[in-house]
Write a protein that holds these residues in place. Structure first.
Motif, PDB file in Angstrom:
ATOM      1  N   PRO A 193      47.416  50.991   5.461  1.00 45.32           N
ATOM      2  CA  PRO A 193      48.795  50.956   5.952  1.00 45.32           C
ATOM      3  C   PRO A 193      49.744  50.503   4.852  1.00 45.32           C
ATOM      4  N   PRO A 194      51.055  50.673   5.035  1.00 44.72           N
ATOM      5  CA  PRO A 194      52.023  50.301   3.979  1.00 44.72           C
ATOM      6  C   PRO A 194      51.916  48.845   3.547  1.00 44.72           C
ATOM      7  N   GLU A 195      51.714  47.928   4.505  1.00 45.04           N
ATOM      8  CA  GLU A 195      51.683  46.514   4.140  1.00 45.04           C
ATOM      9  C   GLU A 195      50.508  46.177   3.230  1.00 45.04           C
ATOM     10  N   LYS A 196      49.392  46.910   3.360  1.00 41.29           N
ATOM     11  CA  LYS A 196      48.262  46.698   2.451  1.00 41.29           C
ATOM     12  C   LYS A 196      48.640  47.092   1.029  1.00 41.29           C
ATOM     13  N   HIS A 197      49.331  48.221   0.888  1.00 40.03           N
ATOM     14  CA  HIS A 197      49.767  48.645  -0.446  1.00 40.03           C
ATOM     15  C   HIS A 197      50.712  47.615  -1.062  1.00 40.03           C
ATOM     16  N   ARG A 198      51.620  47.076  -0.248  1.00 39.26           N
ATOM     17  CA  ARG A 198      52.541  46.071  -0.778  1.00 39.26           C
ATOM     18  C   ARG A 198      51.793  44.806  -1.180  1.00 39.26           C
ATOM     19  N   GLY A 199      50.762  44.447  -0.405  1.00 39.22           N
ATOM     20  CA  GLY A 199      49.960  43.289  -0.771  1.00 39.22           C
ATOM     21  C   GLY A 199      49.245  43.484  -2.095  1.00 39.22           C
ATOM     22  N   TYR A 200      48.672  44.673  -2.296  1.00 36.73           N
ATOM     23  CA  TYR A 200      48.017  44.956  -3.577  1.00 36.73           C
ATOM     24  C   TYR A 200      49.036  44.980  -4.719  1.00 36.73           C
ATOM     25  N   ALA A 201      50.231  45.500  -4.448  1.00 35.76           N
ATOM     26  CA  ALA A 201      51.264  45.531  -5.481  1.00 35.76           C
ATOM     27  C   ALA A 201      51.619  44.117  -5.927  1.00 35.76           C
ATOM     28  N   VAL A 202      51.766  43.197  -4.964  1.00 35.52           N
ATOM     29  CA  VAL A 202      52.074  41.810  -5.306  1.00 35.52           C
ATOM     30  C   VAL A 202      50.965  41.208  -6.159  1.00 35.52           C
ATOM     31  N   GLN A 203      49.716  41.532  -5.840  1.00 34.17           N
ATOM     32  CA  GLN A 203      48.607  41.020  -6.643  1.00 34.17           C
ATOM     33  C   GLN A 203      48.668  41.534  -8.080  1.00 34.17           C
ATOM     34  N   TRP A 204      48.933  42.856  -8.234  1.00 35.40           N
ATOM     35  CA  TRP A 204      49.028  43.417  -9.589  1.00 35.40           C
ATOM     36  C   TRP A 204      50.195  42.805 -10.358  1.00 35.40           C
ATOM     37  N   PHE A 205      51.341  42.640  -9.689  1.00 39.08           N
ATOM     38  CA  PHE A 205      52.492  42.031 -10.355  1.00 39.08           C
ATOM     39  C   PHE A 205      52.199  40.573 -10.707  1.00 39.08           C
ATOM     40  N   GLY A 206      51.436  39.882  -9.850  1.00 37.47           N
ATOM     41  CA  GLY A 206      51.031  38.515 -10.156  1.00 37.47           C
ATOM     42  C   GLY A 206      50.149  38.447 -11.388  1.00 37.47           C
ATOM     43  N   LEU A 207      49.205  39.402 -11.501  1.00 45.28           N
ATOM     44  CA  LEU A 207      48.369  39.458 -12.703  1.00 45.28           C
ATOM     45  C   LEU A 207      49.202  39.752 -13.943  1.00 45.28           C
ATOM     46  N   ALA A 208      50.207  40.616 -13.786  1.00 47.33           N
ATOM     47  CA  ALA A 208      51.088  40.914 -14.918  1.00 47.33           C
ATOM     48  C   ALA A 208      51.841  39.664 -15.353  1.00 47.33           C
ATOM     49  N   ALA A 209      52.358  38.908 -14.372  1.00 45.83           N
ATOM     50  CA  ALA A 209      53.085  37.682 -14.708  1.00 45.83           C
ATOM     51  C   ALA A 209      52.166  36.665 -15.378  1.00 45.83           C
ATOM     52  N   ALA A 210      50.924  36.536 -14.835  1.00 48.35           N
ATOM     53  CA  ALA A 210      49.972  35.599 -15.428  1.00 48.35           C
ATOM     54  C   ALA A 210      49.625  36.003 -16.858  1.00 48.35           C
ATOM     55  N   THR A 211      49.450  37.310 -17.092  1.00 48.41           N
ATOM     56  CA  THR A 211      49.149  37.803 -18.449  1.00 48.41           C
ATOM     57  C   THR A 211      50.281  37.480 -19.406  1.00 48.41           C
ATOM     58  N   LEU A 212      51.524  37.672 -18.945  1.00 52.65           N
ATOM     59  CA  LEU A 212      52.676  37.386 -19.790  1.00 52.65           C
ATOM     60  C   LEU A 212      52.740  35.907 -20.142  1.00 52.65           C
ATOM     61  N   VAL A 213      52.529  35.034 -19.148  1.00 55.16           N
ATOM     62  CA  VAL A 213      52.586  33.591 -19.393  1.00 55.16           C
ATOM     63  C   VAL A 213      51.490  33.172 -20.365  1.00 55.16           C
ATOM     64  N   ILE A 214      50.260  33.650 -20.154  1.00 54.19           N
ATOM     65  CA  ILE A 214      49.147  33.285 -21.042  1.00 54.19           C
ATOM     66  C   ILE A 214      49.413  33.760 -22.465  1.00 54.19           C
ATOM     67  N   THR A 215      49.938  34.982 -22.584  1.00 44.40           N
ATOM     68  CA  THR A 215      50.237  35.518 -23.921  1.00 44.40           C
ATOM     69  C   THR A 215      51.284  34.667 -24.620  1.00 44.40           C
ATOM     70  N   LEU A 216      52.340  34.261 -23.918  1.00 40.69           N
ATOM     71  CA  LEU A 216      53.391  33.434 -24.521  1.00 40.69           C
ATOM     72  C   LEU A 216      52.860  32.061 -24.915  1.00 40.69           C
ATOM     73  N   VAL A 217      52.032  31.469 -24.037  1.00 40.39           N
ATOM     74  CA  VAL A 217      51.491  30.142 -24.343  1.00 40.39           C
ATOM     75  C   VAL A 217      50.594  30.196 -25.565  1.00 40.39           C
ATOM     76  N   LEU A 218      49.697  31.196 -25.626  1.00 43.92           N
ATOM     77  CA  LEU A 218      48.793  31.305 -26.765  1.00 43.92           C
ATOM     78  C   LEU A 218      49.556  31.592 -28.048  1.00 43.92           C
ATOM     79  N   SER A 219      50.583  32.442 -27.968  1.00 40.37           N
ATOM     80  CA  SER A 219      51.387  32.738 -29.152  1.00 40.37           C
ATOM     81  C   SER A 219      52.121  31.501 -29.651  1.00 40.37           C
ATOM     82  N   PHE A 220      52.664  30.704 -28.717  1.00 41.75           N
ATOM     83  CA  PHE A 220      53.377  29.475 -29.098  1.00 41.75           C
ATOM     84  C   PHE A 220      52.431  28.496 -29.766  1.00 41.75           C
TER      85      PHE A 220
END
Length: 225
Positions: A193-220
């Protein structure tokens, strides 16, 4: 990795929007029930419409769509070729409903359809979502019927040896009709159903945000060292 996560999240979000639109179109179509001719099944492959007409079920083997669940039970959806009474002798697949499978997965024996003309009506729509197209779509059974993993009208027409192509849309019969088996007009049967797709989208966007934060911290940290 960031790019992959963003693409996956965007795709899942878009799928949710598409299914929202499909559900809205389904509700509007069922409520209005302004029938179009069955011959229009050859047009507008992605459109949902209420259709009605007359025709006959030719002597052609049935098609069973596998892996169809209903209230937690495993079964198949039964499709038969239907020839419309029109100048072009339009042929399309009509879903007669759902049947359970026994433990040995033996396909059900279908009762014979009454010969002659049949009035039909229902939801004219694209075939069920196929998901990932892995493996052969069709398996011919000893009795000549087809067991399908996905409904692809062109492939089914070729496998059944039809002289004309099947319409790209299928007809889900009105449950009120006294023909066929257990069925409904759920356009998202056996799909997320649509809400499942939105839930998976939030998870992928969360992983993207986590990747960005980890990359910035390691670079710093690297710059400080």
């Amino acid at each position: 990795m960031l790019g992959v996560f963003l693409v996956a999240g965007t795709w899942q979000w878009q799928r949710g929007l598409e299914k929202d639109a499909m559900l809205a179109a389904q509700a509007r179509t069922i409520q209005e029930r302004e029938p179009v001719a069955l011959a229009t099944a050859r047009e507008h492959p992605e459109r949902l419409e209420w259709a009605a007409g007359t025709g006959r079920f030719p002597d052609v083997a049935p098609v069973y769509l596998d892996n169809q669940r209903n209230d937690g039970r495993q079964g198949v959806r039964v499709y038969r070729v239907f020839e419309v009474d029109d100048a072009d002798a339009t042929q399309l697949l009509v879903e007669l409903g759902w049947l359970p499978l026994p433990a040995d997965r033996g396909l059900p024996v279908l009762p014979d359809l009454a010969p002659g003309e049949h009035p039909v009506r229902g939801l004219l729509m694209p075939p069920p979502s196929a998901g990932l197209s892995l493996g052969e779509a069709l398996q011919r059974q000893p009795d000549g019927s087809l067991l399908a993993l996905r409904v692809v009208p062109a492939e089914i027409a070729a496998a059944l040896g039809l002289s004309v192509d099947l319409a790209p849309r299928v007809l889900r019969l009105d449950p009120a009709l006294d023909i066929g088996f257990e069925r409904d007009l759920d356009v998202l049967a056996n799909t997320l159903p649509p809400e499942k797709h939105r839930g998976y989208a939030v998870q992928w966007f969360g992983l993207a945000a986590a990747t960005l934060v980890i990359t910035l911290v390691l670079s710093f940290r690297r710059r400080r060292q």
